[in-house]
Motif scaffolding. Structure first.
Motif, mmCIF file in Angstrom:
data_model
loop_
_atom_site.group_PDB
_atom_site.id
_atom_site.type_symbol
_atom_site.label_atom_id
_atom_site.label_comp_id
_atom_site.label_asym_id
_atom_site.label_seq_id
_atom_site.Cartn_x
_atom_site.Cartn_y
_atom_site.Cartn_z
ATOM 1 N N SER A 150 2.547 0.461 7.477
ATOM 2 C CA SER A 150 2.132 -0.535 6.475
ATOM 3 C C SER A 150 2.117 0.041 5.065
ATOM 4 O O SER A 150 2.307 -0.688 4.086
ATOM 5 C CB SER A 150 0.761 -1.112 6.832
ATOM 6 N N GLY A 151 1.909 1.360 4.940
ATOM 7 C CA GLY A 151 1.906 1.993 3.609
ATOM 8 C C GLY A 151 3.230 1.787 2.881
ATOM 9 O O GLY A 151 3.281 1.741 1.651
ATOM 10 N N TYR A 164 3.061 -1.175 0.614
ATOM 11 C CA TYR A 164 2.321 -0.873 -0.628
ATOM 12 C C TYR A 164 3.184 -0.042 -1.563
ATOM 13 O O TYR A 164 3.151 -0.196 -2.781
ATOM 14 C CB TYR A 164 0.999 -0.160 -0.326
ATOM 15 N N ARG A 165 3.977 0.847 -0.975
ATOM 16 C CA ARG A 165 4.874 1.666 -1.803
ATOM 17 C C ARG A 165 5.956 0.779 -2.433
ATOM 18 O O ARG A 165 6.332 0.978 -3.589
ATOM 19 C CB ARG A 165 5.504 2.776 -0.950
ATOM 20 N N VAL A 176 0.459 4.738 -6.033
ATOM 21 C CA VAL A 176 0.284 3.749 -4.960
ATOM 22 C C VAL A 176 -1.183 3.391 -4.651
ATOM 23 O O VAL A 176 -1.495 2.235 -4.370
ATOM 24 C CB VAL A 176 1.070 4.164 -3.680
ATOM 25 N N SER A 177 -2.103 4.350 -4.768
ATOM 26 C CA SER A 177 -3.512 4.053 -4.478
ATOM 27 C C SER A 177 -4.045 2.989 -5.428
ATOM 28 O O SER A 177 -4.832 2.125 -5.031
ATOM 29 C CB SER A 177 -4.365 5.301 -4.661
ATOM 30 N N ARG A 190 -3.133 -6.911 -1.487
ATOM 31 C CA ARG A 190 -3.523 -6.614 -0.101
ATOM 32 C C ARG A 190 -3.357 -7.865 0.760
ATOM 33 O O ARG A 190 -2.898 -7.799 1.884
ATOM 34 C CB ARG A 190 -4.964 -6.077 -0.017
ATOM 35 N N ARG A 200 -4.382 2.184 6.667
ATOM 36 C CA ARG A 200 -5.747 2.595 6.327
ATOM 37 C C ARG A 200 -6.783 1.598 6.836
ATOM 38 O O ARG A 200 -7.928 1.946 7.048
ATOM 39 C CB ARG A 200 -5.929 2.695 4.800
ATOM 40 N N ASP A 201 -6.346 0.331 6.972
ATOM 41 C CA ASP A 201 -7.295 -0.747 7.290
ATOM 42 C C ASP A 201 -6.783 -1.631 8.416
ATOM 43 O O ASP A 201 -7.187 -2.779 8.535
ATOM 44 C CB ASP A 201 -7.513 -1.616 6.035
ATOM 45 N N ARG A 210 -6.578 11.331 -3.338
ATOM 46 C CA ARG A 210 -6.039 10.040 -2.866
ATOM 47 C C ARG A 210 -6.958 9.449 -1.787
ATOM 48 O O ARG A 210 -7.242 8.255 -1.792
ATOM 49 C CB ARG A 210 -4.602 10.231 -2.347
ATOM 50 N N ASP A 230 -8.787 5.884 -1.916
ATOM 51 C CA ASP A 230 -8.589 4.880 -0.858
ATOM 52 C C ASP A 230 -9.913 4.517 -0.177
ATOM 53 O O ASP A 230 -10.099 3.383 0.269
ATOM 54 C CB ASP A 230 -7.600 5.392 0.212
ATOM 55 N N ARG A 289 -12.472 2.242 -2.761
ATOM 56 C CA ARG A 289 -12.144 0.935 -3.334
ATOM 57 C C ARG A 289 -12.998 -0.151 -2.661
ATOM 58 O O ARG A 289 -13.464 0.038 -1.524
ATOM 59 C CB ARG A 289 -10.646 0.645 -3.178
HETATM 60 O O1 DC Z 1 0.492 6.127 4.190
HETATM 61 P P1 DC Z 1 1.017 6.210 2.764
HETATM 62 O O2 DC Z 1 0.653 7.478 2.052
HETATM 63 O O3 DC Z 1 2.473 5.899 2.667
HETATM 64 O O4 DC Z 1 0.245 5.018 2.024
HETATM 65 C C1 DC Z 1 0.452 4.754 0.678
HETATM 66 C C2 DC Z 1 -0.804 4.186 0.040
HETATM 67 O O5 DC Z 1 -1.011 2.856 0.490
HETATM 68 C C3 DC Z 1 -2.081 4.949 0.263
HETATM 69 O O6 DC Z 1 -2.594 5.461 -0.950
HETATM 70 C C4 DC Z 1 -3.066 3.976 0.825
HETATM 71 C C5 DC Z 1 -2.381 2.655 0.788
HETATM 72 N N1 DC Z 1 -2.480 1.941 2.053
HETATM 73 C C6 DC Z 1 -3.513 1.073 2.189
HETATM 74 O O7 DC Z 1 -4.346 0.953 1.286
HETATM 75 N N2 DC Z 1 -3.633 0.328 3.314
HETATM 76 C C7 DC Z 1 -2.736 0.459 4.313
HETATM 77 N N3 DC Z 1 -2.869 -0.291 5.414
HETATM 78 C C8 DC Z 1 -1.667 1.382 4.200
HETATM 79 C C9 DC Z 1 -1.574 2.128 3.049
#
Ligand code: DC
Length: 223
Positions: free
Chosen positions: A34-35, A38-39, A96-97, A106, A128-129, A178, A182, A185
């Motif tokens: 899922s990251g 966001y990227r 990205v954060s 989101r 992350r979530d 980071r 994360d 927030r």
């Molecule tokens: O896993 P990653 O490093 O590629 O994730 C990039 C950013 O996206 C990281 O700073 C946190 C955010 N992220 C998030 O807030 N929720 C998610 N489900 C996945 C990533």
């Protein structure tokens, strides 16, 4: 119908994506990091030169930031091409954060993830979530963690560069910053779901951590 979800959450560079991909292979499931979405949004924000979520979302739709299958992997495409190389740049990683903390973005990502799940039988999702906010009813929730030093070491080794104790310290500090961002927030912060199994990978081999999750997933999927 929506997929049975295996949620793998944890801090940056905890090995979530490579572990999730290997777990998906063992289970004959699909995998989505899922990251990466966001990227993709962050790449668009950097190109736009501002953080306005409405504009970022419209640009994402206009340019077709979408999820597509590449074998068992579900990956983001942008402008009709795989976005993988573009979204891993240092510039995107640094920003990205900040972009992932914007609530409307989101919501946009969560809608894409839930949509993707409707077309799957079993989906291994990492982020992350995932277990706390996106799929609170996931069949299995895993929280992967490791010390910042262990994660820094792995990240540097992955890049294939030479590294020493100083570069490990610098990378570990960046990862910890980071994580702090994360985790602090207000919307869907990084945290372990109470019903997630905790796996500290600091002293585990890759195979061991994959085997543990696969065993737990097989049991959960039978239930
Ligand atoms: O896993 P990653 O490093 O590629 O994730 C990039 C950013 O996206 C990281 O700073 C946190 C955010 N992220 C998030 O807030 N929720 C998610 N489900 C996945 C990533």
């Amino acid at each position: 119908m929506t997929a049975r979800v295996i949620a793998i959450d944890g801090p940056a560079a905890s090995g979530k994506s490579s572990t999730a991909a290997a777990v998906a292979r063992e289970l004959g499931a699909s995998h989505l990091d899922s990251g990466a979405l966001y990227r993709g949004l962050t790449l668009i924000a950097l190109e736009l030169g501002h953080d306005d979520p409405t504009e970022i979302r419209s640009a994402a739709e206009r340019r077709g930031l979408i999820l597509r299958h590449d074998g068992a992997e579900i990956v983001p495409f942008l402008d009709g091409r795989p976005a993988e190389n573009l979204i891993r740049s240092d510039g995107v990683t640094a920003a990205v954060s900040r972009i992932a903390a914007l609530a409307p973005l989101r919501e946009w990502v969560n809608a894409r993830l839930r949509e993707a799940a409707t077309a799957e039988r079993i989906l291994v999702l990492d982020g992350r979530d995932i277990g706390t906010a996106v799929f609170p009813d996931a069949s299995l929730k895993v929280f992967l963690t490791a010390t910042p030093e262990a994660r820094a070491r792995r990240r540097l080794a992955q890049r294939g560069e030479m590294f020493d104790s100083d570069s490990i310290r610098v990378e570990a500090t960046a990862l910890a910053a980071r994580d702090a961002s994360d985790a602090s927030r207000t919307v869907a912060p990084l945290r372990r779901a109470p019903d997630a199994i905790l796996i500290d990978t600091t002293n585990l081999s890759f195979k061991d951590q994959v085997d543990r999750i696969v065993a737990a997933a097989r049991k959960a999927l039978l239930a």
